[in-house]
Enzyme design. Sequence first.
Site, PDB file in Angstrom:
ATOM      1  CB  SER A  31      -0.945   0.000   1.192  1.00 13.76           C
ATOM      2  OG  SER A  31      -0.195  -0.036   2.386  1.00 13.76           O
ATOM      3  CE  LYS A  84      -7.501  -0.373   2.871  1.00 18.17           C
ATOM      4  NZ  LYS A  84      -6.918  -1.421   3.714  1.00 18.17           N
ATOM      5  CG  HIS A  99      -4.416  -1.412  -0.767  1.00 19.05           C
ATOM      6  ND1 HIS A  99      -4.996  -0.161  -0.715  1.00 19.05           N
ATOM      7  CD2 HIS A  99      -3.906  -1.636   0.463  1.00 19.05           C
ATOM      8  CE1 HIS A  99      -4.817   0.351   0.490  1.00 19.05           C
ATOM      9  NE2 HIS A  99      -4.165  -0.518   1.232  1.00 19.05           N
TER      10      HIS A  99
END
Length: 400
Positions: A187, A246, A215
């Site tokens: 990340s 996310k 991610h």
Amino acid sequence: MYQQVKESLGATLEEIRESGLWKSERTIASPQSARIVLAEGGREVINMCANNYLGLSDNEDIVKAASEAMQQWGYGLSSVRFICGKQEIHEQLEVEVSQFLGMEDTILFAACFDANGAVFEPLLTADDAIVSDALNHASIIDGIRLCKAKRYRYANNDLDALEEQLKQARADVGSGRIMIATDGVFSMNGTIAHLGGICDLAEKYEALVMVDDCHATGFMGQTGRGTHEFRDCIDRVDILTGTFGKALGGASGGYVSGRKEIIELLRQRARPYLFSNSLAPAICGGSLKALQILSASTERRDRLWSNTAYFRRRLTEEGFSIPGMDEPHPIVPIMLGDAKVAQAASAKLLDNGVYAIGFFYPVVAQGAARIRTQVSAGHSEADLEEAVQAFVKVRAEVGW
Ligand SMILES: *Cc1c(COP(=O)(O)O)cnc(C)c1O
């Protein structure tokens, strides 16, 4: 008694402030989106620091689905799964997540932090080994700490270093289990793990592969399944952990997805599953809708990737140093070097209507300070161009 503790806590807090590492939180006066309103001053700014990759955080259909789930299933379960059981909506979400990711089964957690805290201890004993990437997320590091297995660390995304550690681990544990643990995407810089090479080595040294895909889930790979799809490793990854917090709507909640027996054992033994409350029905309903949206159309993914290409290209044209251009990810770090410069730049960017945060030691290596930006499908090209112009202006003012 407290007076003494109070003084020493005060000293620690002062130390944090003085070393420039104090984290202060901004208050947002609007829903999460490509543009947000800051409470302070009521100003609208372009948000370049959310994990809102697909622009779903304020999606009306998801909000509606979450509300309907709450109406139908109530506000909360007030129980862990093994006591009161689950509702159909939990079951449905586990099935849908497995299907979306291409895995056999899925177990839900309150957060991916909990999923990573849960996944190692039931599967590995003191006779086993975990081989972990040096840049893995804090929750993987904590999960490994909770487990008695021997620990090995390899340099970030370095297959030679991984092989060396696997060789050592195999020599040390004999016929014991070995698990490789890696983030799918790292990340701090948007680097994508070399899962193909990792899976090859896992076969060679008879290791399991665990990937934290926070991610990547929802947008990496042809159908957005994640890094395992992007690297053509769908059947080679044994355990995939991820978050609903996310790209998949951004509320909260996490999961471990993987081989059937592994998930079954986690239901019996994983402590954050056994001793923590079930996911709220509203989050199940919202997450189900997010998966539905992503399965019905590639529009948001396409937009995210064209936005990412645009933003990276424009910054490069303006002479900024952007890593990862050969394998672009919507995490776009703008390298500045010095921590103070990164902080000053971040403040000036905000003055110019762009919200982006500086990262510096100890979060990244000394001298590798950067401003990390994250592109969203919710951004318009005009938003991104405005952000590029702000970077150009701030660079001239701050100087780097
Ligand atoms: C965000 C993140 C987590 C934590 O996810 P939550 O669901 O917010 O707890 C874990 N691992 C990685 C790599 C992350 O980026």
